[in-house]
Design a protein around this motif. Structure first.
Motif, PDB file in Angstrom:
ATOM      1  N   GLY A  75       0.712  -1.238   0.041  1.00  6.95           N
ATOM      2  CA  GLY A  75      -0.041  -0.086   0.105  1.00  6.95           C
ATOM      3  C   GLY A  75       0.984   1.187   0.004  1.00  6.95           C
ATOM      4  O   GLY A  75       0.712   2.135  -0.673  1.00  6.95           O
ATOM      5  N   ARG A  90     -10.391   5.294  -4.889  1.00  8.21           N
ATOM      6  CA  ARG A  90     -10.742   4.239  -5.139  1.00  8.21           C
ATOM      7  C   ARG A  90     -10.957   3.418  -3.823  1.00  8.21           C
ATOM      8  O   ARG A  90     -11.792   2.784  -3.336  1.00  8.21           O
ATOM      9  CB  ARG A  90      -9.481   3.535  -5.652  1.00  8.21           C
ATOM     10  N   THR A  91     -10.235   4.061  -2.760  1.00 13.85           N
ATOM     11  CA  THR A  91     -10.024   3.168  -1.522  1.00 13.85           C
ATOM     12  C   THR A  91     -11.396   3.470  -0.781  1.00 13.85           C
ATOM     13  O   THR A  91     -12.247   2.879  -0.120  1.00 13.85           O
ATOM     14  CB  THR A  91      -9.094   3.376  -0.775  1.00 13.85           C
ATOM     15  N   GLN A  92     -11.894   4.832  -0.798  1.00 16.63           N
ATOM     16  CA  GLN A  92     -13.106   5.333  -0.265  1.00 16.63           C
ATOM     17  C   GLN A  92     -14.200   4.590  -0.700  1.00 16.63           C
ATOM     18  O   GLN A  92     -15.477   4.229  -0.059  1.00 16.63           O
ATOM     19  CB  GLN A  92     -13.091   6.843  -0.213  1.00 16.63           C
ATOM     20  N   ILE A 126      -8.278  -2.703   2.226  1.00 17.65           N
ATOM     21  CA  ILE A 126      -8.491  -1.343   1.672  1.00 17.65           C
ATOM     22  C   ILE A 126      -7.828  -0.480   2.663  1.00 17.65           C
ATOM     23  O   ILE A 126      -6.927   0.509   1.896  1.00 17.65           O
ATOM     24  CB  ILE A 126      -9.942  -1.235   1.791  1.00 17.65           C
ATOM     25  N   SER A 127      -7.756  -0.567   3.972  1.00 14.09           N
ATOM     26  CA  SER A 127      -7.050   0.480   4.803  1.00 14.09           C
ATOM     27  C   SER A 127      -5.654   0.285   4.659  1.00 14.09           C
ATOM     28  O   SER A 127      -4.826   1.197   4.751  1.00 14.09           O
ATOM     29  CB  SER A 127      -7.348   0.106   6.260  1.00 14.09           C
ATOM     30  N   PHE A 129      -4.161   0.532   1.921  1.00 17.19           N
ATOM     31  CA  PHE A 129      -3.773   1.290   0.839  1.00 17.19           C
ATOM     32  C   PHE A 129      -4.374   2.659   1.136  1.00 17.19           C
ATOM     33  O   PHE A 129      -3.813   3.735   0.676  1.00 17.19           O
ATOM     34  CB  PHE A 129      -4.449   0.965  -0.605  1.00 17.19           C
ATOM     35  N   ASP A 130      -5.459   2.732   1.942  1.00 16.22           N
ATOM     36  CA  ASP A 130      -6.357   4.021   2.249  1.00 16.22           C
ATOM     37  C   ASP A 130      -5.478   4.890   3.348  1.00 16.22           C
ATOM     38  O   ASP A 130      -5.334   6.181   3.084  1.00 16.22           O
ATOM     39  CB  ASP A 130      -7.695   3.748   2.878  1.00 16.22           C
TER      40      ASP A 130
END
Length: 434
Positions: A75, A90-92, A126-127, A129-130
Protein backbone atom coordinates in the motif's frame (compact mmCIF):
# COMPACT_ATOMS: atom_id res chain seq x y z
CA UNK A 1 -1.52 25.53 -2.36
CA UNK A 2 1.06 24.46 0.18
CA UNK A 3 3.08 27.24 1.63
CA UNK A 4 6.78 27.35 1.12
CA UNK A 5 8.46 25.36 3.85
CA UNK A 6 10.70 27.23 6.19
CA UNK A 7 9.41 30.72 5.27
CA UNK A 8 10.20 32.81 8.35
CA UNK A 9 7.91 35.64 7.21
CA UNK A 10 4.87 33.44 7.84
CA UNK A 11 4.95 31.83 11.30
CA UNK A 12 3.21 28.48 11.60
CA UNK A 13 -0.17 28.95 13.26
CA UNK A 14 -3.68 27.54 13.11
CA UNK A 15 -5.14 30.59 11.36
CA UNK A 16 -2.67 30.30 8.50
CA UNK A 17 -3.36 26.58 8.23
CA UNK A 18 -7.12 27.14 8.20
CA UNK A 19 -6.82 29.51 5.24
CA UNK A 20 -5.57 26.52 3.22
CA UNK A 21 -8.84 25.68 1.42
CA UNK A 22 -8.06 22.06 0.35
CA UNK A 23 -6.94 21.18 3.88
CA UNK A 24 -9.99 22.88 5.41
CA UNK A 25 -12.41 20.98 3.16
CA UNK A 26 -10.58 17.71 3.75
CA UNK A 27 -10.66 18.28 7.51
CA UNK A 28 -14.41 18.97 7.63
CA UNK A 29 -15.31 16.03 5.36
CA UNK A 30 -13.13 13.67 7.39
CA UNK A 31 -14.85 14.78 10.58
CA UNK A 32 -18.19 13.59 9.21
CA UNK A 33 -16.67 10.39 7.82
CA UNK A 34 -14.90 9.59 11.08
CA UNK A 35 -18.13 10.16 12.99
CA UNK A 36 -19.75 7.43 10.92
CA UNK A 37 -16.73 5.14 11.32
CA UNK A 38 -16.78 5.50 15.12
CA UNK A 39 -20.48 4.64 15.27
CA UNK A 40 -19.86 1.71 12.90
CA UNK A 41 -16.97 0.26 14.95
CA UNK A 42 -18.96 0.59 18.17
CA UNK A 43 -22.00 -1.14 16.66
CA UNK A 44 -20.08 -3.97 14.98
CA UNK A 45 -17.96 -4.83 18.03
CA UNK A 46 -20.99 -4.80 20.30
CA UNK A 47 -22.95 -6.97 17.84
CA UNK A 48 -20.02 -9.40 17.82
CA UNK A 49 -19.42 -9.60 21.57
CA UNK A 50 -23.10 -10.02 22.48
CA UNK A 51 -23.59 -12.73 19.83
CA UNK A 52 -20.26 -14.57 19.87
CA UNK A 53 -18.35 -13.42 23.00
CA UNK A 54 -14.59 -12.94 23.35
CA UNK A 55 -13.94 -15.62 20.71
CA UNK A 56 -15.84 -13.50 18.17
CA UNK A 57 -13.80 -10.41 19.04
CA UNK A 58 -10.61 -12.44 18.57
CA UNK A 59 -11.63 -13.53 15.07
CA UNK A 60 -12.75 -9.99 14.21
CA UNK A 61 -9.33 -8.62 15.17
CA UNK A 62 -7.52 -11.40 13.33
CA UNK A 63 -9.52 -10.74 10.17
CA UNK A 64 -8.35 -7.14 10.17
CA UNK A 65 -4.78 -7.84 11.23
CA UNK A 66 -3.73 -10.39 8.60
CA UNK A 67 -4.20 -8.12 5.55
CA UNK A 68 -2.70 -5.20 7.47
CA UNK A 69 0.52 -7.14 7.99
CA UNK A 70 0.66 -8.59 4.48
CA UNK A 71 -0.29 -5.54 2.44
CA UNK A 72 0.95 -2.41 4.24
CA UNK A 73 4.26 -2.17 2.39
CA UNK A 74 2.49 -2.70 -0.93
CA UNK A 75 0.00 0.00 0.00
CA UNK A 76 2.81 2.41 0.79
CA UNK A 77 4.67 1.64 -2.42
CA UNK A 78 1.45 2.11 -4.39
CA UNK A 79 0.88 5.45 -2.67
CA UNK A 80 4.28 6.66 -3.92
CA UNK A 81 3.73 5.33 -7.45
CA UNK A 82 0.28 6.59 -8.49
CA UNK A 83 -1.56 9.89 -7.84
CA UNK A 84 -2.65 9.82 -4.22
CA UNK A 85 -5.94 11.53 -4.91
CA UNK A 86 -6.91 8.77 -7.36
CA UNK A 87 -5.89 6.03 -4.92
CA UNK A 88 -7.87 7.69 -2.11
CA UNK A 89 -10.97 7.88 -4.32
CA UNK A 90 -10.71 4.16 -5.07
CA UNK A 91 -10.22 3.13 -1.44
CA UNK A 92 -13.09 5.28 -0.17
CA UNK A 93 -15.42 3.90 -2.85
CA UNK A 94 -14.44 0.35 -1.88
CA UNK A 95 -15.04 1.04 1.83
CA UNK A 96 -18.47 2.41 0.96
CA UNK A 97 -19.38 -0.79 -0.91
CA UNK A 98 -18.33 -2.94 2.07
CA UNK A 99 -20.40 -0.75 4.41
CA UNK A 100 -23.42 -1.20 2.14
CA UNK A 101 -22.95 -4.99 2.19
CA UNK A 102 -23.01 -5.12 5.99
CA UNK A 103 -26.04 -2.82 6.14
CA UNK A 104 -27.99 -5.07 3.77
CA UNK A 105 -26.98 -8.14 5.78
CA UNK A 106 -28.26 -6.73 9.08
CA UNK A 107 -31.70 -6.11 7.59
CA UNK A 108 -32.02 -9.86 6.96
CA UNK A 109 -31.72 -10.81 10.65
CA UNK A 110 -28.86 -12.52 12.51
CA UNK A 111 -25.46 -11.72 10.98
CA UNK A 112 -23.18 -14.81 10.90
CA UNK A 113 -19.74 -14.54 12.43
CA UNK A 114 -18.02 -15.41 9.16
CA UNK A 115 -19.61 -12.39 7.48
CA UNK A 116 -18.55 -10.02 10.27
CA UNK A 117 -15.00 -11.34 9.99
CA UNK A 118 -15.08 -11.05 6.19
CA UNK A 119 -16.24 -7.42 6.43
CA UNK A 120 -13.45 -6.59 8.86
CA UNK A 121 -10.91 -8.40 6.66
CA UNK A 122 -12.09 -6.42 3.63
CA UNK A 123 -11.68 -3.20 5.60
CA UNK A 124 -8.19 -4.33 6.57
CA UNK A 125 -7.24 -4.89 2.92
CA UNK A 126 -8.58 -1.52 1.81
CA UNK A 127 -7.12 0.36 4.79
CA UNK A 128 -3.64 -0.91 3.91
CA UNK A 129 -3.85 1.37 0.86
CA UNK A 130 -6.20 4.03 2.27
CA UNK A 131 -4.20 5.05 5.35
CA UNK A 132 -0.86 5.88 3.64
CA UNK A 133 -2.73 7.67 0.83
CA UNK A 134 -4.74 9.73 3.32
CA UNK A 135 -1.68 10.65 5.40
CA UNK A 136 0.44 11.50 2.37
CA UNK A 137 -2.36 13.71 0.98
CA UNK A 138 -2.04 15.92 4.05
CA UNK A 139 1.67 16.31 3.30
CA UNK A 140 0.78 17.49 -0.21
CA UNK A 141 -1.70 20.08 1.05
CA UNK A 142 0.61 21.87 3.50
CA UNK A 143 4.22 22.99 3.73
CA UNK A 144 6.78 20.97 5.66
CA UNK A 145 6.91 23.61 8.39
CA UNK A 146 3.14 23.13 8.88
CA UNK A 147 3.20 19.35 8.87
CA UNK A 148 3.20 18.66 12.63
CA UNK A 149 0.42 21.19 13.21
CA UNK A 150 -1.60 19.84 10.26
CA UNK A 151 -1.34 16.25 11.47
CA UNK A 152 -2.32 17.21 15.00
CA UNK A 153 -5.22 19.35 13.73
CA UNK A 154 -6.44 16.44 11.64
CA UNK A 155 -6.14 14.21 14.69
CA UNK A 156 -8.28 16.60 16.74
CA UNK A 157 -11.12 16.08 14.25
CA UNK A 158 -10.68 12.30 14.40
CA UNK A 159 -10.73 12.25 18.19
CA UNK A 160 -13.63 14.68 18.53
CA UNK A 161 -15.63 12.23 16.45
CA UNK A 162 -14.39 9.43 18.69
CA UNK A 163 -16.18 11.23 21.53
CA UNK A 164 -19.48 11.78 19.76
CA UNK A 165 -19.41 8.80 17.38
CA UNK A 166 -19.81 6.10 20.06
CA UNK A 167 -22.39 8.24 21.85
CA UNK A 168 -24.32 8.59 18.61
CA UNK A 169 -23.89 4.87 18.00
CA UNK A 170 -25.32 4.13 21.45
CA UNK A 171 -28.34 6.34 20.69
CA UNK A 172 -28.91 4.68 17.31
CA UNK A 173 -28.65 1.22 18.87
CA UNK A 174 -31.32 2.23 21.41
CA UNK A 175 -33.84 3.43 18.81
CA UNK A 176 -36.66 0.96 18.14
CA UNK A 177 -39.66 -0.71 19.69
CA UNK A 178 -37.91 -3.84 20.98
CA UNK A 179 -35.30 -4.19 23.71
CA UNK A 180 -32.65 -5.49 21.31
CA UNK A 181 -29.93 -3.17 20.04
CA UNK A 182 -30.45 -1.87 16.50
CA UNK A 183 -27.02 -1.98 14.87
CA UNK A 184 -28.49 -1.51 11.38
CA UNK A 185 -29.19 2.18 12.12
CA UNK A 186 -25.54 2.81 13.00
CA UNK A 187 -24.50 0.99 9.82
CA UNK A 188 -26.86 3.18 7.76
CA UNK A 189 -25.36 6.34 9.23
CA UNK A 190 -21.88 5.03 8.39
CA UNK A 191 -22.89 4.59 4.73
CA UNK A 192 -24.21 8.17 4.53
CA UNK A 193 -21.07 9.58 6.19
CA UNK A 194 -18.92 8.63 3.18
CA UNK A 195 -20.71 11.05 0.85
CA UNK A 196 -19.13 14.40 1.95
CA UNK A 197 -15.61 12.97 1.75
CA UNK A 198 -16.22 11.50 -1.70
CA UNK A 199 -17.60 14.86 -2.81
CA UNK A 200 -14.47 16.78 -1.72
CA UNK A 201 -11.91 14.45 -3.33
CA UNK A 202 -12.03 16.14 -6.78
CA UNK A 203 -10.80 19.36 -5.13
CA UNK A 204 -7.74 17.79 -3.51
CA UNK A 205 -4.20 18.36 -4.91
CA UNK A 206 -3.24 16.49 -8.07
CA UNK A 207 0.46 16.13 -7.32
CA UNK A 208 1.85 13.23 -9.39
CA UNK A 209 3.54 10.44 -7.48
CA UNK A 210 7.17 9.60 -8.14
CA UNK A 211 8.14 6.14 -9.34
CA UNK A 212 11.57 4.57 -9.79
CA UNK A 213 13.01 5.29 -13.21
CA UNK A 214 14.16 2.58 -15.55
CA UNK A 215 11.89 -0.11 -14.12
CA UNK A 216 8.34 -1.12 -14.86
CA UNK A 217 5.63 -3.29 -13.44
CA UNK A 218 6.35 -5.73 -10.65
CA UNK A 219 10.10 -5.09 -10.64
CA UNK A 220 9.53 -1.40 -10.07
CA UNK A 221 7.13 -2.13 -7.19
CA UNK A 222 9.66 -4.34 -5.40
CA UNK A 223 12.40 -1.78 -6.00
CA UNK A 224 10.16 0.88 -4.49
CA UNK A 225 9.57 -1.23 -1.38
CA UNK A 226 13.30 -1.94 -1.02
CA UNK A 227 14.07 1.79 -1.19
CA UNK A 228 11.70 2.49 1.68
CA UNK A 229 13.09 -0.31 3.85
CA UNK A 230 16.67 0.74 3.07
CA UNK A 231 15.98 4.33 4.11
CA UNK A 232 14.48 3.25 7.42
CA UNK A 233 17.46 0.96 8.16
CA UNK A 234 19.87 3.87 7.61
CA UNK A 235 18.07 6.33 9.90
CA UNK A 236 18.53 5.60 13.60
CA UNK A 237 15.86 8.12 14.79
CA UNK A 238 13.31 6.50 12.49
CA UNK A 239 14.18 3.04 13.82
CA UNK A 240 13.75 4.25 17.40
CA UNK A 241 10.36 5.80 16.63
CA UNK A 242 9.24 2.59 14.94
CA UNK A 243 10.33 0.51 17.93
CA UNK A 244 8.29 2.66 20.31
CA UNK A 245 5.33 2.63 17.94
CA UNK A 246 5.47 -1.17 17.76
CA UNK A 247 5.44 -1.41 21.57
CA UNK A 248 2.43 0.88 21.86
CA UNK A 249 0.55 -0.95 19.10
CA UNK A 250 1.42 -4.44 20.31
CA UNK A 251 0.94 -4.00 24.06
CA UNK A 252 -1.02 -0.79 24.63
CA UNK A 253 -3.70 -0.10 22.06
CA UNK A 254 -5.31 -3.58 22.15
CA UNK A 255 -7.10 -2.27 25.27
CA UNK A 256 -9.66 -0.68 22.92
CA UNK A 257 -10.41 -4.02 21.25
CA UNK A 258 -10.79 -5.67 24.67
CA UNK A 259 -13.10 -2.93 25.95
CA UNK A 260 -16.39 -4.60 24.87
CA UNK A 261 -15.25 -7.78 26.63
CA UNK A 262 -14.52 -5.73 29.77
CA UNK A 263 -18.07 -4.30 29.72
CA UNK A 264 -19.87 -7.48 28.67
CA UNK A 265 -18.20 -9.74 31.26
CA UNK A 266 -17.83 -7.30 34.18
CA UNK A 267 -19.67 -8.33 37.34
CA UNK A 268 -20.29 -4.79 38.64
CA UNK A 269 -20.78 -2.72 35.47
CA UNK A 270 -24.05 -2.93 33.55
CA UNK A 271 -23.50 -5.21 30.55
CA UNK A 272 -25.23 -2.85 28.13
CA UNK A 273 -24.26 -1.08 24.93
CA UNK A 274 -24.80 2.29 26.66
CA UNK A 275 -21.96 1.54 29.10
CA UNK A 276 -19.70 0.49 26.25
CA UNK A 277 -20.57 3.67 24.32
CA UNK A 278 -19.79 5.79 27.40
CA UNK A 279 -16.33 4.23 27.83
CA UNK A 280 -15.55 4.62 24.12
CA UNK A 281 -16.54 8.28 24.34
CA UNK A 282 -14.24 8.68 27.35
CA UNK A 283 -11.38 7.23 25.29
CA UNK A 284 -12.25 9.66 22.47
CA UNK A 285 -12.37 12.64 24.82
CA UNK A 286 -8.94 11.70 26.09
CA UNK A 287 -7.82 11.50 22.48
CA UNK A 288 -8.96 15.09 21.90
CA UNK A 289 -6.86 16.24 24.85
CA UNK A 290 -3.91 14.21 23.56
CA UNK A 291 -4.24 15.83 20.13
CA UNK A 292 -4.39 19.33 21.61
CA UNK A 293 -1.27 18.61 23.65
CA UNK A 294 0.42 17.45 20.46
CA UNK A 295 -0.56 20.68 18.69
CA UNK A 296 1.04 22.68 21.50
CA UNK A 297 4.24 20.63 21.47
CA UNK A 298 5.62 22.15 18.24
CA UNK A 299 9.22 21.15 17.48
CA UNK A 300 10.58 21.27 21.02
CA UNK A 301 13.75 19.36 21.86
CA UNK A 302 12.01 17.38 24.59
CA UNK A 303 9.66 15.51 22.23
CA UNK A 304 11.48 12.19 22.68
CA UNK A 305 11.03 12.44 26.44
CA UNK A 306 7.35 13.30 25.96
CA UNK A 307 6.89 10.25 23.73
CA UNK A 308 8.30 7.93 26.38
CA UNK A 309 6.26 9.52 29.16
CA UNK A 310 3.05 9.20 27.13
CA UNK A 311 3.67 5.50 26.42
CA UNK A 312 4.37 4.85 30.11
CA UNK A 313 1.25 6.82 31.04
CA UNK A 314 -0.78 4.63 28.67
CA UNK A 315 0.43 1.51 30.49
CA UNK A 316 -0.49 2.94 33.91
CA UNK A 317 -3.94 4.07 32.70
CA UNK A 318 -4.68 0.60 31.31
CA UNK A 319 -3.75 -0.98 34.63
CA UNK A 320 -6.17 1.37 36.39
CA UNK A 321 -8.90 0.56 33.86
CA UNK A 322 -8.47 -3.20 34.21
CA UNK A 323 -8.97 -2.97 37.97
CA UNK A 324 -11.92 -0.56 37.87
CA UNK A 325 -15.06 -1.63 39.71
CA UNK A 326 -17.34 1.37 39.03
CA UNK A 327 -18.19 3.25 35.85
CA UNK A 328 -16.79 6.57 37.09
CA UNK A 329 -13.31 5.16 37.75
CA UNK A 330 -13.41 3.16 34.53
CA UNK A 331 -14.35 6.29 32.55
CA UNK A 332 -11.52 8.32 34.08
CA UNK A 333 -9.02 5.53 33.34
CA UNK A 334 -10.31 5.23 29.76
CA UNK A 335 -9.93 9.00 29.35
CA UNK A 336 -6.30 8.90 30.52
CA UNK A 337 -5.54 5.94 28.28
CA UNK A 338 -7.03 7.75 25.28
CA UNK A 339 -5.05 10.93 25.99
CA UNK A 340 -1.70 9.16 26.41
CA UNK A 341 -2.25 6.81 23.48
CA UNK A 342 -3.24 9.48 20.96
CA UNK A 343 -0.52 11.89 22.06
CA UNK A 344 2.10 9.16 21.67
CA UNK A 345 0.82 7.96 18.27
CA UNK A 346 0.30 11.37 16.68
CA UNK A 347 3.58 12.83 17.85
CA UNK A 348 5.38 9.70 16.71
CA UNK A 349 3.78 9.85 13.24
CA UNK A 350 4.43 13.58 12.84
CA UNK A 351 8.10 13.16 13.78
CA UNK A 352 8.50 10.28 11.35
CA UNK A 353 7.04 12.35 8.51
CA UNK A 354 9.31 15.24 9.41
CA UNK A 355 12.31 12.91 9.18
CA UNK A 356 11.26 11.48 5.80
CA UNK A 357 11.64 13.00 2.30
CA UNK A 358 8.33 13.62 0.50
CA UNK A 359 9.00 11.01 -2.17
CA UNK A 360 9.40 8.27 0.47
CA UNK A 361 6.59 9.21 2.83
CA UNK A 362 4.05 6.71 1.51
CA UNK A 363 6.43 3.80 2.07
CA UNK A 364 7.61 4.94 5.50
CA UNK A 365 4.00 5.54 6.59
CA UNK A 366 3.16 2.01 5.42
CA UNK A 367 6.06 0.51 7.39
CA UNK A 368 4.84 2.38 10.47
CA UNK A 369 1.30 1.17 9.86
CA UNK A 370 2.48 -2.43 10.09
CA UNK A 371 1.89 -1.73 13.76
CA UNK A 372 -1.83 -1.96 13.03
CA UNK A 373 -1.27 -5.57 12.12
CA UNK A 374 0.67 -6.10 15.34
CA UNK A 375 -2.16 -4.47 17.27
CA UNK A 376 -4.76 -6.68 15.63
CA UNK A 377 -2.77 -9.89 16.21
CA UNK A 378 -2.11 -8.93 19.82
CA UNK A 379 -5.77 -8.06 20.37
CA UNK A 380 -6.84 -11.34 18.77
CA UNK A 381 -4.47 -13.35 20.95
CA UNK A 382 -5.53 -11.46 24.09
CA UNK A 383 -9.24 -11.92 23.31
CA UNK A 384 -8.80 -15.64 22.72
CA UNK A 385 -6.78 -15.90 25.95
CA UNK A 386 -9.65 -14.23 27.83
CA UNK A 387 -12.05 -16.71 26.22
CA UNK A 388 -9.97 -19.77 27.12
CA UNK A 389 -9.08 -18.60 30.64
CA UNK A 390 -12.69 -17.73 31.29
CA UNK A 391 -13.71 -21.29 30.44
CA UNK A 392 -10.87 -22.93 32.38
CA UNK A 393 -10.97 -20.69 35.48
CA UNK A 394 -14.58 -19.69 36.01
CA UNK A 395 -13.87 -17.96 39.33
CA UNK A 396 -11.05 -15.73 38.02
CA UNK A 397 -11.22 -12.43 36.16
CA UNK A 398 -9.64 -13.52 32.90
CA UNK A 399 -9.80 -10.02 31.42
CA UNK A 400 -7.91 -8.55 34.38
CA UNK A 401 -5.11 -11.12 34.10
CA UNK A 402 -4.62 -10.70 30.35
CA UNK A 403 -4.95 -6.91 30.19
CA UNK A 404 -2.66 -6.32 33.19
CA UNK A 405 0.00 -8.54 31.63
CA UNK A 406 0.00 -6.50 28.42
CA UNK A 407 0.22 -3.20 30.31
CA UNK A 408 3.12 -4.34 32.49
CA UNK A 409 5.02 -5.57 29.42
CA UNK A 410 4.52 -2.15 27.78
CA UNK A 411 5.89 -0.41 30.87
CA UNK A 412 9.01 -2.59 30.82
CA UNK A 413 9.55 -1.95 27.10
CA UNK A 414 9.32 1.82 27.53
CA UNK A 415 11.85 1.73 30.37
CA UNK A 416 14.30 -0.15 28.13
CA UNK A 417 13.97 2.50 25.38
CA UNK A 418 14.01 5.45 27.79
CA UNK A 419 17.75 6.38 27.50
CA UNK A 420 17.54 6.56 23.70
CA UNK A 421 14.27 8.52 23.75
CA UNK A 422 15.69 11.24 25.97
CA UNK A 423 18.32 12.05 23.32
CA UNK A 424 15.87 12.12 20.37
CA UNK A 425 15.60 15.52 18.64
CA UNK A 426 13.63 16.71 15.58
CA UNK A 427 15.77 17.45 12.52
CA UNK A 428 15.54 17.86 8.75
CA UNK A 429 15.07 14.68 6.65
CA UNK A 430 18.10 13.05 5.07
CA UNK A 431 18.16 12.73 1.24
CA UNK A 432 16.46 9.70 -0.23
CA UNK A 433 18.78 6.93 -1.48
CA UNK A 434 19.59 7.17 -5.17
Amino acid sequence: MPSAPGNPAQPVNLQRLWRNRPFRQFWLANMISNLGTSAFVMAMTWLTVKSYGAHGIALLALGYGIPQCLLQVFGGATTDRIPRRLLFLRTQSALLLVALLLLLSTTQGMVPLWLLVAVNASNGVISAFDTPARTALISEMVGRDELVLAQQTYSVAANVTNVFGPALGGILLSIGHSDRSHEELAFLFNVLSFLPLLACIPWLPRTPAASPSGCRGRAALWLSIREGLSYVRQQRPLRLLLQLLALVMLLGLPFQTLLPIFVHDHASLASHHATYAALLSAVGLGGVVGSLLGMASGQARWLGLALGAAAAGLAVAILLLAGSEVIHWASLSAFLAGACGVFSLNLNNALMQGLTPMELQGRVIAIANLGKGLQAFSAAGASEAVHLLGRAMASSNAYLLVQSGLALALLVGVLLLWPALTSLEPRAPQPAPQ
